[in-house]
Design a protein around this motif. Structure first.
Motif, PDB file in Angstrom:
ATOM      1  N   HIS A  41       0.834  -1.203   0.000  1.00  0.00           N
ATOM      2  CA  HIS A  41       0.000   0.000   0.000  1.00  0.00           C
ATOM      3  C   HIS A  41       0.870   1.254   0.000  1.00  0.00           C
ATOM      4  O   HIS A  41       0.583   2.221  -0.717  1.00  0.00           O
ATOM      5  N   LEU A  42       1.930   1.273   0.788  1.00  0.00           N
ATOM      6  CA  LEU A  42       2.842   2.413   0.847  1.00  0.00           C
ATOM      7  C   LEU A  42       3.443   2.685  -0.524  1.00  0.00           C
ATOM      8  O   LEU A  42       3.465   3.827  -0.990  1.00  0.00           O
ATOM      9  N   ILE A  43       3.917   1.661  -1.194  1.00  0.00           N
ATOM     10  CA  ILE A  43       4.547   1.829  -2.507  1.00  0.00           C
ATOM     11  C   ILE A  43       3.534   2.338  -3.526  1.00  0.00           C
ATOM     12  O   ILE A  43       3.824   3.259  -4.298  1.00  0.00           O
ATOM     13  N   ASP A  69       9.853 -12.157   1.399  1.00  0.00           N
ATOM     14  CA  ASP A  69       8.716 -11.554   0.706  1.00  0.00           C
ATOM     15  C   ASP A  69       8.820 -10.027   0.700  1.00  0.00           C
ATOM     16  O   ASP A  69       8.573  -9.386  -0.323  1.00  0.00           O
ATOM     17  N   VAL A  70       9.182  -9.455   1.832  1.00  0.00           N
ATOM     18  CA  VAL A  70       9.335  -8.002   1.915  1.00  0.00           C
ATOM     19  C   VAL A  70      10.508  -7.552   1.048  1.00  0.00           C
ATOM     20  O   VAL A  70      10.401  -6.564   0.307  1.00  0.00           O
ATOM     21  N   GLN A  75      12.433  -4.846  -3.813  1.00  0.00           N
ATOM     22  CA  GLN A  75      13.290  -4.909  -4.995  1.00  0.00           C
ATOM     23  C   GLN A  75      12.505  -4.641  -6.276  1.00  0.00           C
ATOM     24  O   GLN A  75      12.979  -3.922  -7.150  1.00  0.00           O
ATOM     25  N   THR A  76      11.320  -5.200  -6.381  1.00  0.00           N
ATOM     26  CA  THR A  76      10.546  -5.030  -7.612  1.00  0.00           C
ATOM     27  C   THR A  76       9.785  -3.707  -7.652  1.00  0.00           C
ATOM     28  O   THR A  76       9.356  -3.284  -8.720  1.00  0.00           O
ATOM     29  N   SER A  77       9.657  -3.046  -6.504  1.00  0.00           N
ATOM     30  CA  SER A  77       8.821  -1.848  -6.433  1.00  0.00           C
ATOM     31  C   SER A  77       9.574  -0.539  -6.340  1.00  0.00           C
ATOM     32  O   SER A  77       9.041   0.504  -6.728  1.00  0.00           O
ATOM     33  N   LYS A  80       9.589   1.897  -9.127  1.00  0.00           N
ATOM     34  CA  LYS A  80       8.305   2.521  -9.480  1.00  0.00           C
ATOM     35  C   LYS A  80       8.104   3.848  -8.763  1.00  0.00           C
ATOM     36  O   LYS A  80       7.317   4.673  -9.203  1.00  0.00           O
ATOM     37  N   ILE A  81       8.783   4.041  -7.651  1.00  0.00           N
ATOM     38  CA  ILE A  81       8.606   5.245  -6.856  1.00  0.00           C
ATOM     39  C   ILE A  81       9.526   6.364  -7.336  1.00  0.00           C
ATOM     40  O   ILE A  81       9.197   7.525  -7.223  1.00  0.00           O
ATOM     41  N   GLU A  82      10.680   6.008  -7.880  1.00  0.00           N
ATOM     42  CA  GLU A  82      11.686   6.994  -8.275  1.00  0.00           C
ATOM     43  C   GLU A  82      12.056   7.874  -7.093  1.00  0.00           C
ATOM     44  O   GLU A  82      12.041   9.103  -7.155  1.00  0.00           O
TER      45      GLU A  82
END
Length: 133
Positions: A41-43, A69-70, A75-77, A80-82
């Motif tokens: 949700h944060l990401i 998992d975290v 790593q994958t997210s 996306k935030i830059e």
């Protein structure tokens, strides 16, 4: 300042300009599904609002384990935030703080990202560094 709070999720996000301050309830285990969902949700929230500075207040990370998992989610997210800056507030668990800091440093190097990361003993110092005060 905008604060989003959902007591059922056991975390809060406070937005100050382009800075998001994420805080977790002391009763939320770092190994729980609810914690993983809160990271998702944060990401998503940070990405949708184009928030480039993050302050993470882990509180008392019950369990204190940075799960695979975290780590995979981060790593994958993170691309996306830059993100430009990440401020980590010290918790009562040195191992949690160190593991999170080291993993974010690893992602910065491995993914060749340009964000800065620092560990702070207090919220005021972190928010000053992020330009939120």
């Amino acid at each position: 300042m905008e604060t989003l709070l959902n007591p059922a999720t056991m975390f809060t996000y406070e937005v100050r300009g382009d800075v998001i301050l994420a805080s977790w309830n002391d009763n939320l285990s770092a190994e729980s599904k609810a914690f993983l969902d809160s990271i998702k949700h944060l990401i998503q929230f940070a990405s949708e609002r184009n928030l480039k500075k993050i302050c993470i207040d882990s509180g008392k990370p019950a369990g204190g384990v940075l799960t695979e998992d975290v780590m995979h989610l981060l790593q994958t997210s993170i691309v996306k935030i830059e993100v430009d800056k990440i401020a980590l507030l010290e918790s009562c668990d040195f191992h949690w703080d160190n593991n999170l800091y080291q993993f974010l440093q690893y992602l910065k190097t491995y993914l060749q990202l340009g964000f800065q990361i620092r560990l702070f003993t207090n919220k005021k110092g972190a928010l000053e560094w992020l330009g939120a005060i």
